[in-house]
Design a protein around this motif. Structure first.
Motif, short mmCIF file in Angstrom:
data_model
loop_
_atom_site.label_atom_id
_atom_site.label_comp_id
_atom_site.label_asym_id
_atom_site.label_seq_id
_atom_site.Cartn_x
_atom_site.Cartn_y
_atom_site.Cartn_z
N ARG A 1 23.95 30.68 37.71
CA ARG A 1 24.29 31.86 36.93
C ARG A 1 24.29 33.16 37.73
O ARG A 1 23.99 34.23 37.21
N LEU A 2 24.61 33.04 39.02
CA LEU A 2 24.72 34.24 39.86
C LEU A 2 26.14 34.78 39.85
O LEU A 2 26.36 35.96 40.09
N ILE A 3 27.10 33.89 39.59
CA ILE A 3 28.50 34.29 39.48
C ILE A 3 29.12 33.58 38.28
O ILE A 3 28.58 32.59 37.78
N VAL A 4 30.25 34.10 37.83
CA VAL A 4 31.05 33.45 36.79
C VAL A 4 32.50 33.39 37.27
O VAL A 4 32.89 34.13 38.18
N SER A 5 33.25 32.49 36.66
CA SER A 5 34.66 32.39 37.04
C SER A 5 35.51 32.34 35.78
O SER A 5 35.03 32.00 34.70
N GLN A 6 36.77 32.70 35.96
CA GLN A 6 37.73 32.60 34.86
C GLN A 6 39.11 32.40 35.46
O GLN A 6 39.39 32.84 36.57
N TRP A 7 39.96 31.73 34.71
CA TRP A 7 41.34 31.50 35.15
C TRP A 7 42.20 32.65 34.68
O TRP A 7 42.10 33.10 33.55
N SER A 8 43.05 33.13 35.60
CA SER A 8 43.99 34.19 35.28
C SER A 8 45.26 33.96 36.08
O SER A 8 45.22 33.93 37.31
N GLU A 9 46.37 33.77 35.37
CA GLU A 9 47.67 33.55 36.03
C GLU A 9 47.59 32.49 37.13
O GLU A 9 47.97 32.73 38.27
N GLU A 10 47.08 31.34 36.79
CA GLU A 10 46.97 30.19 37.69
C GLU A 10 46.06 30.43 38.89
O GLU A 10 46.13 29.74 39.90
N LYS A 11 45.20 31.42 38.82
CA LYS A 11 44.21 31.69 39.86
C LYS A 11 42.84 31.69 39.22
O LYS A 11 42.66 32.21 38.12
N LYS A 12 41.88 31.13 39.94
CA LYS A 12 40.51 31.18 39.46
C LYS A 12 39.84 32.37 40.14
O LYS A 12 39.81 32.46 41.36
N LEU A 13 39.34 33.28 39.33
CA LEU A 13 38.70 34.48 39.84
C LEU A 13 37.19 34.39 39.66
O LEU A 13 36.71 33.94 38.63
N TYR A 14 36.48 34.83 40.69
CA TYR A 14 35.01 34.80 40.68
C TYR A 14 34.49 36.22 40.70
O TYR A 14 35.06 37.11 41.33
N ARG A 15 33.36 36.43 40.02
CA ARG A 15 32.70 37.74 40.07
C ARG A 15 31.21 37.54 39.83
O ARG A 15 30.76 36.53 39.31
N LEU A 16 30.44 38.57 40.19
CA LEU A 16 28.99 38.53 40.01
C LEU A 16 28.61 38.64 38.54
O LEU A 16 29.27 39.35 37.78
N THR A 17 27.52 38.00 38.18
CA THR A 17 26.90 38.22 36.88
C THR A 17 25.85 39.31 37.07
O THR A 17 25.56 39.73 38.20
N GLU A 18 25.25 39.74 35.98
CA GLU A 18 24.17 40.72 36.09
C GLU A 18 23.02 40.13 36.90
O GLU A 18 22.39 40.82 37.70
N GLN A 19 22.76 38.84 36.70
CA GLN A 19 21.69 38.18 37.46
C GLN A 19 22.02 38.16 38.95
O GLN A 19 21.15 38.36 39.79
#
Length: 131
Positions: free
Chosen positions: A91-109
């Motif tokens: 739970r240090l990062i989260v990901s989501q799909w956007s326009e056939e790309k998986k994007l990663y970003r930091l969580t608050e943790q």
């Protein structure tokens, strides 16, 4: 079970290992390469977290790690995605799909962990410099 392992070892020694001997020279070159390019897992996690302060694709993370001289994934980029998945599970990062790309970003943790690392780094530096 032990007999099967003995047979496997015999087959490998007579086949693959005989055709491709693993000499001391090859061992030394391999060790030297590993020590030059591989960042320890803890450092690697810190770098990935720093890179992901803004949303990025896995490929962008790979490129920025290479820019920083971290070559752990040059031979096998799939290992990067294994690390990213592990960071997601923690739970240090989260990901989501956007326009056939998986994007990663930091969580608050993840941000909190990164801030704590930075604080420790600065306190060690101050201690060493006598501040």
């Amino acid at each position: 079970m032990e007999d099967r392992l003995k047979r496997l070892r015999t087959i490998m020694e007579e086949g693959t290992f005989k055709r491709h001997p693993f000499t001391e020279e090859k061992k030394d070159r391999l060790k030297k390469t590993i020590h030059q390019t591989a960042a320890p897992k803890e450092q690697l996690t810190d770098h990935i977290l720093q890179i992901l302060t803004t949303e990025k694709t896995g490929h962008e993370v790979f490129q920025q790690l290479c820019t920083r001289g971290i070559n752990n994934f040059k031979e096998n980029q799939g290992l990067l995605y294994t690390n990213l998945h592990s960071l997601e599970n923690n739970r240090l990062i989260v990901s989501q799909w956007s326009e056939e790309k998986k994007l990663y970003r930091l969580t608050e943790q993840g941000r909190k962990k990164l801030r704590n690392k930075e604080k420790k780094k600065h306190s060690y530096k101050a201690l060493l410099e006598g501040e």
